[in-house]
Design an enzyme around this catalytic site. Structure first.
Site, short mmCIF file in Angstrom:
data_model
loop_
_atom_site.label_atom_id
_atom_site.label_comp_id
_atom_site.label_asym_id
_atom_site.label_seq_id
_atom_site.Cartn_x
_atom_site.Cartn_y
_atom_site.Cartn_z
N ASP A 1 -4.29 17.47 7.70
CA ASP A 1 -3.23 16.20 7.68
C ASP A 1 -2.38 16.59 8.91
OD1 ASP A 1 -2.07 13.98 5.50
OD2 ASP A 1 -1.00 13.79 7.58
N ILE A 2 -2.67 15.26 9.82
CA ILE A 2 -2.77 15.03 10.93
C ILE A 2 -0.79 14.75 11.25
CG2 ILE A 2 -2.37 12.16 11.37
CD1 ILE A 2 -3.74 12.41 14.49
N HIS B 1 -8.50 10.40 -0.90
CA HIS B 1 -8.28 11.78 -0.50
C HIS B 1 -7.12 12.77 -1.29
CE1 HIS B 1 -5.85 8.73 1.95
NE2 HIS B 1 -4.73 9.54 1.54
N GLU C 1 -2.67 4.82 2.13
CA GLU C 1 -2.62 4.59 3.67
C GLU C 1 -4.26 3.90 3.92
OE1 GLU C 1 -0.60 6.60 6.37
OE2 GLU C 1 1.36 5.85 5.50
N VAL C 2 -5.44 4.88 3.62
CA VAL C 2 -6.42 4.89 4.20
C VAL C 2 -7.33 5.39 2.90
CG1 VAL C 2 -8.19 6.60 5.33
CG2 VAL C 2 -6.06 7.11 5.80
N HIS D 1 -4.22 15.57 -1.32
CA HIS D 1 -2.65 15.80 -0.61
C HIS D 1 -2.20 17.12 -0.83
CE1 HIS D 1 -1.20 11.97 1.82
NE2 HIS D 1 -2.01 11.41 1.39
N ASN E 1 -2.81 9.39 -3.58
CA ASN E 1 -2.30 7.99 -3.64
C ASN E 1 -3.32 7.13 -4.00
OD1 ASN E 1 0.00 8.47 -3.35
ND2 ASN E 1 -0.04 8.71 -1.19
#
Ligand code: AMP
Length: 126
Positions: free
Chosen positions: A35-36, A110, A105-106, A112, A97
């Site tokens: 994760d960025i 995904h 958000e994306v 996490h 999520n």
């Protein structure tokens, strides 16, 4: 209602190689990268390569091979990071999520993987 995938989302662009990522694992149907903006010492995102928006979308429309690959990719990353309690690690949390209430958000599925420190209780009360 059917799912409408936005192929300009940031993870679609990572999959096409248009923007870089710090790759942790790549399998036939899945990709894992850091994760960025890590929230924990280990913060890895695992995504399917296919165009799935949320977990429920993936569960309904992905093939058995994609689902098996994705599940095993998550396990493999946990193994690589040494965080599985069954293997002497201190544990982790998985989060996927979805949608506005999930604060996604994306819009590409995904999971996490959060680990490396105590993470606290599952959900904070308002
Ligand atoms: P979510 O709220 O579950 O959709 O989380 C999206 C996650 O993607 C956040 O933790 C971001 O820090 C992460 N993220 C956004 N852009 C990138 C990127 N280019 N590379 C890696 N992680 C990213």
């Amino acid at each position: 209602m059917s799912y409408s995938y936005d192929d300009q989302n940031v993870f679609a662009r990572i999959l096409r190689g248009e923007i870089p990522c710090k790759k942790v694992l790549e399998t036939e149907h899945s990709l894992a990268f850091e994760d960025i903006q890590p929230k924990t010492p280990h913060h890895v995102l695992v995504i399917p390569k296919g165009p799935y928006i949320t977990y429920d979308h993936f569960a309904q429309e992905a093939s058995d091979a994609e689902i098996a690959d994705f599940t095993r990719a998550i396990g493999q990353v946990c193994d690589q990071l040494g965080i599985g309690p069954g293997r002497g690690g201190d544990g982790y949390r998985l989060i996927a999520n979805a949608g506005p209430h999930g604060v996604q958000e994306v819009p590409h599925l995904h999971v996490h993987i959060l680990a490396g420190r105590p993470i606290g209780r599952m959900i904070a009360r308002d």
